[in-house]
Design a protein around this motif. Structure first.
Motif, PDB file in Angstrom:
ATOM      1  N   SER A 247      -4.501   0.418   3.776  1.00 23.59           N
ATOM      2  CA  SER A 247      -5.015   1.579   2.827  1.00 23.59           C
ATOM      3  C   SER A 247      -4.987   2.710   3.416  1.00 23.59           C
ATOM      4  O   SER A 247      -4.311   3.714   2.830  1.00 23.59           O
ATOM      5  CB  SER A 247      -5.891   0.845   1.881  1.00 23.59           C
ATOM      6  OG  SER A 247      -6.904   1.523   1.421  1.00 23.59           O
TER       7      SER A 247
ATOM      8  N   GLU B 127       0.712  -1.124   0.024  1.00 22.37           N
ATOM      9  CA  GLU B 127      -0.028  -0.047   0.079  1.00 22.37           C
ATOM     10  C   GLU B 127       0.755   1.546   0.100  1.00 22.37           C
ATOM     11  O   GLU B 127       0.733   2.332  -0.773  1.00 22.37           O
ATOM     12  CB  GLU B 127      -1.257   0.217   0.970  1.00 22.37           C
ATOM     13  CG  GLU B 127      -1.948  -1.097   1.339  1.00 22.37           C
ATOM     14  CD  GLU B 127      -2.730  -0.711  -0.022  1.00 22.37           C
ATOM     15  OE1 GLU B 127      -3.645   0.373  -0.204  1.00 22.37           O
ATOM     16  OE2 GLU B 127      -4.457  -1.493  -0.624  1.00 22.37           O
TER      17      GLU B 127
ATOM     18  N   THR C 221      -3.197   6.392   2.254  1.00 19.80           N
ATOM     19  CA  THR C 221      -4.132   7.144   0.964  1.00 19.80           C
ATOM     20  C   THR C 221      -3.860   8.659   1.879  1.00 19.80           C
ATOM     21  O   THR C 221      -3.248   9.458   1.244  1.00 19.80           O
ATOM     22  CB  THR C 221      -4.928   6.794   1.374  1.00 19.80           C
ATOM     23  OG1 THR C 221      -5.383   5.235   0.303  1.00 19.80           O
ATOM     24  CG2 THR C 221      -6.391   7.392   0.859  1.00 19.80           C
TER      25      THR C 221
ATOM     26  N   PRO D 150     -10.523   3.270  -1.696  1.00 18.39           N
ATOM     27  CA  PRO D 150      -9.660   4.110  -0.814  1.00 18.39           C
ATOM     28  C   PRO D 150     -10.839   5.147  -0.084  1.00 18.39           C
ATOM     29  O   PRO D 150     -11.615   5.822  -0.508  1.00 18.39           O
ATOM     30  CB  PRO D 150      -8.475   5.079  -1.552  1.00 18.39           C
ATOM     31  CG  PRO D 150      -9.100   4.201  -3.081  1.00 18.39           C
ATOM     32  CD  PRO D 150     -10.189   3.621  -3.135  1.00 18.39           C
TER      33      PRO D 150
ATOM     34  N   THR E   5      -3.271  -4.553  -6.041  1.00 14.59           N
ATOM     35  CA  THR E   5      -2.158  -3.889  -6.286  1.00 14.59           C
ATOM     36  C   THR E   5      -1.094  -3.310  -6.790  1.00 14.59           C
ATOM     37  O   THR E   5      -1.232  -2.187  -6.717  1.00 14.59           O
ATOM     38  CB  THR E   5      -1.921  -3.522  -4.102  1.00 14.59           C
ATOM     39  OG1 THR E   5      -2.747  -4.250  -3.909  1.00 14.59           O
ATOM     40  CG2 THR E   5      -1.231  -2.815  -3.970  1.00 14.59           C
TER      41      THR E   5
END
Length: 364
Positions: free
Chosen positions: A343, A112, A347, A335, A160
């Motif tokens: 994640s 991530e 983010t 997201p 991903t």
């Protein structure tokens, strides 16, 4: 430290929209993980903790000048590669994939954070070059992207891994890569697709693609999620069935509803009206981030914002189309809304960089 005067230049509207999406996600996770026989699970609380950690990460990436991050991007990039290699040999296995590192009871997913690492190193590489990017520059940028992509795909986590490609495409395009180059690369992908189908894709990945074209061929197996996602989205109607009153999500007909298919739960419970609110928030976040790239004081900032935003936008668009049954099912979360600590933290840290670039357009 952050100068006090810079606080007045933080994009508070963007920050509020991001927090609104996080709050909406927590509400949907709370709704879909409730168990009438055992009470409500604690997943929404875990997600709340992840949001707090993500906000801490955002403060760090917001406070430190983004140029210091890009200056050290090669160290960040190499550190992430080391973590990805470590995962391959010593990572925690869950659901048949080796993607996580267990740290003090917490599961960290380095893939991530690879999106931020690639965005930083590509921003530095192309930002230091003057003029239009040459073929050699594109080749080097491609290699910098393909190394972590390959490591992530080996976990396996093809979903991903693919999110790194929009990062390279966005930064390379802004650096001057012409459309005919994109067309050439697209042609190469088409020509190698049969080879990838034969030798690269695993059986379950082939099954996902074939059942996307015709879910009914394995309605109780590989096509089950696709069918249930369509039913869930369509059952919401205009105003939805109400909070915690959806049948597909509440009765567990839709697998991993709190993760991959959180948008389907939103559509069922809040209907078309709720979908419009969520889409409006995502569109606002994307447009404000684009404005940050436009207002950046240097090319470095623009490249960085576009790199972070490209991966985010791709993931949002793919997850929503997947939830509506318009794309093959992949392990791509939505997201800011889907359940997942790594994640969420990655983010929010990425958007800290976006806010950083916009805020520092007034500095020397």
């Amino acid at each position: 430290m952050l100068e006090r005067r810079l606080y007045f230049h933080i994009d508070w509207a963007l920050l509020l929209a991001i927090l609104a999406l996080c709050g909406l996600g927590v509400a949907m996770i709370y709704s879909t993980t409730g168990d009438p026989t055992r009470g409500v699970s604690r997943l929404h609380i875990t997600q709340s903790y992840a949001i707090v950690l993500g906000l801490v990460a955002m403060i760090v990436t917001l406070t430190i000048d983004y140029r210091r991050f890009t200056d050290k991007s090669h160290f960040i990039y190499l550190g992430l590669l080391a973590l990805l290699v470590y995962v391959m040999f010593f990572g925690t296995v869950q659901m048949g994939a080796r993607r996580w590192i267990t740290v003090g009871g917490l599961n960290l997913q380095p893939s991530e954070f690879a999106k931020i690492g690639v965005a930083l190193v590509l921003a530095k590489f192309f930002g230091e070059n003057r003029g239009t990017a040459a073929w050699s520059d594109l080749a080097i940028g491609g290699v910098l992207t393909l190394i972590p992509l390959t490591l992530i795909a080996k976990e396996p986590d093809l979903g991903t891994a693919v999110t790194l490609l929009p990062v390279f495409a966005a930064v390379a395009f802004l650096a001057g890569m012409r459309m005919r180059v994109f067309a050439f690369l697209a042609l190469c992908v088409l020509l190698t697709a049969p080879i990838a189908w034969k030798f690269a894709l695993k059986d379950y990945q082939k099954s996902r693609i074939s059942t996307f074209l015709d879910p009914s061929q394995d309605a109780k197996g590989a096509g089950y999620q696709q069918i249930q996602a369509r039913i869930t989205v369509g059952s919401g109607g205009l105003t939805g069935k109400g909070f915690r009153h959806g049948t597909q999500g509440q009765l567990r007909f839709l697998p991993v509803a709190h993760n991959d298919f959180i948008f389907s739960v939103l559509a069922e419970e809040q209907g078309f009206a709720g979908v419009l609110v969520a889409l409006g928030l995502y569109l606002f976040v994307i447009l404000r981030a684009l404005e940050a790239a436009r207002l950046s004081k240097d090319r470095l900032g623009s490249y960085l914002v576009l790199g972070v935003l490209a991966s985010f936008t791709f993931q949002v668009v793919y997850n929503i189309t997947m939830s509506a049954g318009l794309a093959p099912v992949k392990g791509l979360t939505l997201p800011l809304m889907s359940y997942g600590g790594s994640s969420m933290v990655a983010t929010l840290a990425g958007f800290g960089l976006v806010l950083n670039v916009r805020m520092r357009r007034f500095t020397n």
